[in-house]
Design an enzyme around this catalytic site. Structure first.
Site, PDB file in Angstrom:
ATOM      1  N   HIS A 178       9.063  -7.463  14.090  1.00  0.00           N
ATOM      2  CA  HIS A 178       9.401  -6.170  13.059  1.00  0.00           C
ATOM      3  C   HIS A 178      10.528  -5.407  13.959  1.00  0.00           C
ATOM      4  CE1 HIS A 178       9.879  -3.251  10.282  1.00  0.00           C
ATOM      5  NE2 HIS A 178       8.370  -3.080  10.061  1.00  0.00           N
ATOM      6  N   HIS A 181      13.490  -0.845   9.966  1.00  0.00           N
ATOM      7  CA  HIS A 181      12.990   0.223   9.304  1.00  0.00           C
ATOM      8  C   HIS A 181      12.699   1.460  10.321  1.00  0.00           C
ATOM      9  CE1 HIS A 181      11.639  -2.593   5.902  1.00  0.00           C
ATOM     10  NE2 HIS A 181      12.989  -2.434   5.959  1.00  0.00           N
ATOM     11  N   TYR A 183      11.273   1.566  13.177  1.00  0.00           N
ATOM     12  CA  TYR A 183      10.205   1.340  14.151  1.00  0.00           C
ATOM     13  C   TYR A 183      10.655   1.219  15.570  1.00  0.00           C
ATOM     14  CZ  TYR A 183       7.549   1.931  10.021  1.00  0.00           C
ATOM     15  OH  TYR A 183       7.144   2.414   8.618  1.00  0.00           O
TER      16      TYR A 183
HETATM   17  C1  LIG Z   1       4.025  -0.988  -0.205  1.00  0.00           C
HETATM   18  C2  LIG Z   1       5.224  -1.623   1.045  1.00  0.00           C
HETATM   19  C3  LIG Z   1       4.842  -1.825   2.101  1.00  0.00           C
HETATM   20  C4  LIG Z   1       5.638  -2.189   2.879  1.00  0.00           C
HETATM   21  N1  LIG Z   1       5.494  -2.860   4.248  1.00  0.00           N
HETATM   22  C5  LIG Z   1       6.442  -3.446   5.024  1.00  0.00           C
HETATM   23  C6  LIG Z   1       5.716  -3.938   6.074  1.00  0.00           C
HETATM   24  O1  LIG Z   1       4.670  -3.758   6.736  1.00  0.00           O
HETATM   25  N2  LIG Z   1       7.041  -4.545   7.058  1.00  0.00           N
HETATM   26  C7  LIG Z   1       8.201  -4.503   6.664  1.00  0.00           C
HETATM   27  O2  LIG Z   1       8.977  -5.241   7.440  1.00  0.00           O
HETATM   28  N3  LIG Z   1       8.569  -4.110   5.676  1.00  0.00           N
HETATM   29  C8  LIG Z   1       7.500  -3.509   4.657  1.00  0.00           C
HETATM   30  N4  LIG Z   1       8.154  -2.991   3.395  1.00  0.00           N
HETATM   31  C9  LIG Z   1       9.399  -3.196   3.003  1.00  0.00           C
HETATM   32  C10 LIG Z   1       9.325  -4.627   2.082  1.00  0.00           C
HETATM   33  O3  LIG Z   1       9.007  -5.853   2.698  1.00  0.00           O
HETATM   34  C11 LIG Z   1      10.548  -4.850   1.273  1.00  0.00           C
HETATM   35  O4  LIG Z   1      11.723  -4.904   2.417  1.00  0.00           O
HETATM   36  C12 LIG Z   1      10.882  -3.857   0.568  1.00  0.00           C
HETATM   37  O5  LIG Z   1       9.931  -3.560  -0.326  1.00  0.00           O
HETATM   38  C13 LIG Z   1      12.292  -4.070  -0.569  1.00  0.00           C
HETATM   39  O6  LIG Z   1      12.018  -5.208  -1.127  1.00  0.00           O
HETATM   40  P1  LIG Z   1      11.586  -5.238  -2.673  1.00  0.00           P
HETATM   41  O7  LIG Z   1      12.616  -4.528  -3.529  1.00  0.00           O
HETATM   42  O8  LIG Z   1      11.632  -6.737  -3.183  1.00  0.00           O
HETATM   43  O9  LIG Z   1      10.240  -4.674  -2.928  1.00  0.00           O
HETATM   44  C14 LIG Z   1       6.999  -2.564   2.533  1.00  0.00           C
HETATM   45  C15 LIG Z   1       7.273  -2.093   1.411  1.00  0.00           C
HETATM   46  C16 LIG Z   1       6.342  -1.860   0.083  1.00  0.00           C
HETATM   47  C17 LIG Z   1       6.902  -1.371  -0.947  1.00  0.00           C
END
Ligand SMILES: Cc1cc2nc3c(=O)[nH]c(=O)nc-3n(C[C@H](O)[C@H](O)[C@H](O)COP(=O)(O)O)c2cc1C
Length: 367
Positions: A178, A181, A183
């Site tokens: 990862h 974002h 981190y």
């Molecule tokens: C509830 C939630 C939890 C997420 N947790 C992670 C995570 O653990 N690791 C990560 O890299 N991104 C995380 N994300 C980002 C998602 O992987 C994704 O990149 C983001 O939701 C955008 O894609 P989408 O438009 O298809 O939802 C999270 C997003 C949401 C909504």
């Protein structure tokens, strides 16, 4: 029929034969009590498994300093590794390919999550201002971080190496580092945060050094064919902006080529702010073209957009977050062009083992 839906065409991802290109994006769900994966995750992940489908796990902590949110899973203790096993087995039993996303939050934490109440670690001692959590409801408070000393950095690299080994021990098919974002890894990559003057700060090469050392260690431990990485050069979550995200993304994809890793997973520039889609001129295409391995795109995709990205060869695979969270049978719905369940943000991160977790209906039960 299948040929008309680009997302539903097969793809060979290294040694894995994927039957379609709809990937479960990593999704933190905060239901791993005490940082230990729970039996309810067996149903959650197996609901989202298809034969030949790729799943990426929720972000999973590499050590006892890696946590910044309640009840997120880890993979640094024997108990955690054992707890992952039945979850991974359930995904494999249905023919899925399961990758563990390994994570260190760095400064996105507070003393309450840290051993002995110590300060969280980071590339910098720059404090993060309180942030509204991505559920849009509560506000997260952070403790000012402690800047890692140069000689401590190999220890953190080693934590990622051991976590990758543990993930393989738990049965996962590979790991996703990862690096997105805001981190820890991103705290080194981005110049809004990284203000170091040693070999891990300053030039682009120096800021990317920690990420690449982690890649190198993990590759040496489990093999390049089991390693992916997630990057979000354009995102600025957790005050992680960069003055030149294109240069950063290109430098990283170019540098990653020498490791021959399985995939590079990038978050679309339109996802500048978590959970919001913005109109932007930037694109991942230059990075997609630079990177020689498989490419996964994520962020704000729907069926039409995903099909288009695959058809135009702008990506190999598309990861879906919120739609997959709310539609356990998302690949099937895309194949049939069936309507989708709406997601409920209020239950994204609540600890309930069923509500908003395993109770989203399948197609058969909605029609
Ligand atoms: C509830 C939630 C939890 C997420 N947790 C992670 C995570 O653990 N690791 C990560 O890299 N991104 C995380 N994300 C980002 C998602 O992987 C994704 O990149 C983001 O939701 C955008 O894609 P989408 O438009 O298809 O939802 C999270 C997003 C949401 C909504």
């Amino acid at each position: 029929m299948a040929a008309q839906v680009p997302l539903m065409t097969p793809y060979k991802l290294g040694k894995f034969n994927l039957s379609h290109r709809v990937v479960l994006a990593p999704l933190t769900r905060q239901r791993s009590f005490g940082n230990v994966p729970q039996p309810h995750a067996i149903l959650y992940y197996s609901q989202r498994t298809t034969k030949g489908g790729l799943l990426i796990s929720e972000a999973t902590g590499v050590s006892d300093t890696a946590q910044g949110y309640p009840d997120t899973p880890g993979i640094w203790t024997k108990e955690q590794v054992e707890a992952w096993k039945p979850i991974v087995d359930a995904v494999h039993a249905k023919g899925g390919i399961f990758i563990c996303q390994i994570w260190h939050v760095g400064r996105v934490s507070n003393a309450g999550f840290q051993p002995n109440g110590q300060a969280p670690i980071s590339s910098s001692d720059k404090e993060l201002t309180p942030q509204i959590r991505s559920n849009g409801i509560d506000v997260a408070q952070f403790t000012p971080p402690r800047r890692l000393r140069t000689e401590e950095i190999p220890l953190i690299v080693n934590d990622f190496r051991v976590a990758a080994r543990n993930a393989i021990e738990a049965g996962f098919d590979g790991v996703e580092i990862h690096g997105a974002h805001g981190y820890l890894i991103d705290q080194f990559l981005k110049d809004e945060i990284n203000d170091r003057t040693d070999k891990y700060g300053g030039s682009l090469e120096n800021r990317c050094r920690f990420a690449l050392e982690v890649v190198d260690a993990v590759v040496n431990e489990i093999g390049a064919d089991r390693v992916g990485i997630r990057l979000s050069p354009f995102a600025n979550y957790m005050q992680s902006g960069d003055s030149n995200p294109n240069a950063l993304g290109l430098y990283m994809t170019e540098a990653l080529n020498s490791y021959g890793i399985l995939y590079c997973h990038m978050v679309e520039p339109r996802m500048i702010v978590l959970g919001e889609k913005s109109e932007v001129p930037d694109s991942l295409v230059p990075m997609r073209k630079t990177f020689k391995g498989a490419f996964i795109s994520a962020g704000g995709y729907d069926r039409e957009d995903g099909n288009k990205a695959v058809a135009e060869n702008r990506t190999d695979l598309v990861a879906y977050g919120r739609w997959f969270l709310a539609n356990p049978d998302l690949p099937k719905r895309f194949e049939l062009d069936a309507p989708l369940n709406k997601y409920n943000r209020e239950t994204f991160y609540t600890p309930d083992p069923v509500l908003g977790y395993t109770d989203y209906p399948f197609l058969e039960t909605t029609i």
